[in-house]
Motif scaffolding. Sequence first.
Motif, PDB file in Angstrom:
ATOM      1  N   GLY A 145      92.326 117.093  12.573  1.00 27.81           N
ATOM      2  CA  GLY A 145      92.139 115.868  13.347  1.00 27.81           C
ATOM      3  C   GLY A 145      93.074 114.746  12.983  1.00 27.81           C
ATOM      4  O   GLY A 145      92.941 113.641  13.517  1.00 27.81           O
ATOM      5  N   GLU A 197      90.387 112.198   3.465  1.00 23.96           N
ATOM      6  CA  GLU A 197      90.485 111.232   4.558  1.00 23.96           C
ATOM      7  C   GLU A 197      91.203 111.830   5.766  1.00 23.96           C
ATOM      8  O   GLU A 197      92.302 111.432   6.139  1.00 23.96           O
ATOM      9  CB  GLU A 197      91.205 109.978   4.058  1.00 23.96           C
ATOM     10  CG  GLU A 197      90.508 109.281   2.909  1.00 23.96           C
ATOM     11  CD  GLU A 197      89.062 108.937   3.241  1.00 23.96           C
ATOM     12  OE1 GLU A 197      88.829 108.335   4.303  1.00 23.96           O
ATOM     13  OE2 GLU A 197      88.175 109.283   2.439  1.00 23.96           O
ATOM     14  N   VAL A 198      90.549 112.812   6.370  1.00 28.51           N
ATOM     15  CA  VAL A 198      90.966 113.357   7.665  1.00 28.51           C
ATOM     16  C   VAL A 198      89.774 113.275   8.600  1.00 28.51           C
ATOM     17  O   VAL A 198      88.624 113.132   8.167  1.00 28.51           O
ATOM     18  CB  VAL A 198      91.475 114.807   7.531  1.00 28.51           C
ATOM     19  CG1 VAL A 198      92.790 114.859   6.779  1.00 28.51           C
ATOM     20  CG2 VAL A 198      90.438 115.689   6.843  1.00 28.51           C
ATOM     21  N   HIS A 199      90.030 113.373   9.889  1.00 28.04           N
ATOM     22  CA  HIS A 199      88.948 113.184  10.851  1.00 28.04           C
ATOM     23  C   HIS A 199      87.987 114.369  10.908  1.00 28.04           C
ATOM     24  O   HIS A 199      86.809 114.200  11.240  1.00 28.04           O
ATOM     25  CB  HIS A 199      89.530 112.928  12.246  1.00 28.04           C
ATOM     26  CG  HIS A 199      90.232 111.608  12.367  1.00 28.04           C
ATOM     27  ND1 HIS A 199      89.563 110.397  12.400  1.00 28.04           N
ATOM     28  CD2 HIS A 199      91.550 111.305  12.440  1.00 28.04           C
ATOM     29  CE1 HIS A 199      90.422 109.399  12.507  1.00 28.04           C
ATOM     30  NE2 HIS A 199      91.643 109.924  12.521  1.00 28.04           N
ATOM     31  N   ALA A 200      88.461 115.564  10.597  1.00 28.25           N
ATOM     32  CA  ALA A 200      87.599 116.754  10.656  1.00 28.25           C
ATOM     33  C   ALA A 200      87.852 117.623   9.436  1.00 28.25           C
ATOM     34  O   ALA A 200      88.507 118.668   9.540  1.00 28.25           O
ATOM     35  CB  ALA A 200      87.855 117.528  11.951  1.00 28.25           C
ATOM     36  N   ALA A 220      93.088 109.849   8.594  1.00 26.84           N
ATOM     37  CA  ALA A 220      92.267 108.690   8.907  1.00 26.84           C
ATOM     38  C   ALA A 220      93.013 107.414   8.523  1.00 26.84           C
ATOM     39  O   ALA A 220      94.017 107.441   7.796  1.00 26.84           O
ATOM     40  CB  ALA A 220      90.930 108.763   8.175  1.00 26.84           C
ATOM     41  N   THR A 277      92.118 105.229   6.526  1.00 24.48           N
ATOM     42  CA  THR A 277      91.936 104.936   5.101  1.00 24.48           C
ATOM     43  C   THR A 277      92.708 105.888   4.202  1.00 24.48           C
ATOM     44  O   THR A 277      92.563 105.824   2.983  1.00 24.48           O
ATOM     45  CB  THR A 277      90.448 105.013   4.749  1.00 24.48           C
ATOM     46  OG1 THR A 277      89.938 106.305   5.127  1.00 24.48           O
ATOM     47  CG2 THR A 277      89.664 103.933   5.478  1.00 24.48           C
TER      48      THR A 277
END
Length: 391
Positions: A224, A200-203, A227, A229
């Motif tokens: 990134g 659950e990370v953006h990138a 996230a 979540t």
Amino acid sequence: MMTFQQIGCVAWRRPPNIRRVVRRIAMLSMCAALCACGVAPGMRMRQPANIPLESGGPQQEDKQLNVPITDINLGLIARMREAERASQQDWSALVAPPAAYSVGPGDVLQITVWDHPELAAALGPQTQTGTRAADAPAGFVVDQDGTLQFPYVGRIQVAGMQTEKIQALLEKTLGKSFQAPQLTVRVASFRAKQVFIEGEVHAPGTQPINDIPMTLYDAISRAGGLAATADQSRIALVRNGVQHEINLTDMAARRQSPSRIVLQNGDLLRVPARDENGVFVMGEVNKPVTALPMRSGKLTLSDALSQAGSLSSSSADAAQLYVIRGSESAAPHVFHLDASSPVAMVLANQFDLQPKDVVYVDGNGLVRFSRVLNLLLPAINAGLTAAIVTK
């Protein structure tokens, strides 16, 4: 279709034998209803009897498991918190002083020998158009065996060396062909070392390690950031086949900086989602749901009940609130809370739930009796109708 009352009135105007049949059916129905209250449909939680399994033979599957039920009180919460502190994982082994970058296979070096432009051609063209992101820049690529080929020097071993030592080695070797050569060595592309970030990370993806040491915060920032979540309390760092669990929330509470954790080549960093560690809330609640922990990873009993819309005011028995833990293991445990008093919510707000716990709220006796009647009334009406028709 006549109702139960209409059939009773009509039957009562019939001869005495019909009335006797109706009375007998009514008495049998009442007895069945009262007896059925003890076996009302639906789930119920009760303390199982301590029935030892017979030894010397196969165990019977219909024997009840002796699952202990523990009342939730302040003493239990204090013991559970003490056990949690004692079981906290020590991540001091992940702390290491940052080391200078050492060259490895795949790295691209830019080597410049001053006052010798004829050696600059060995670097290749300095401007490249239409190149792909995966293409190496102009320079000298360290081969997979860790060696480097350079004019007037030949092939030398550079893997595991820092750029300062490579520069000193080249100056010494070139001194045999040139008088007092001056050169600089720098890494043009870092491709030998990398870490893997997923979850659950953006990138998510692969992040190369460069000459700046990559800490845990740096890795998350390059991916990134976390996230919405993400579960910050159960970040997993896999190193050399061993998984280390990192609780960012707990580290912040203990005033410990995750920036002291420096990642190494080949590390795998996984950020789990909060819905992987949900709690199942069922029974007499307004909205049965899978309660999700907060971003900090914490989820109390009161938080789970709040996500389920609280207890059902018409059907719930607040004195029969249970938490089933370890249902997937061989030694499950059940915790009981008498939530009939609002003071009990203080305990519920301090009782921390664990992933995959089951919160169950039992129904009250009136609801069970109503469900029994709903099952029996169609049969009673059918019996009365058949008795009237046959007479």
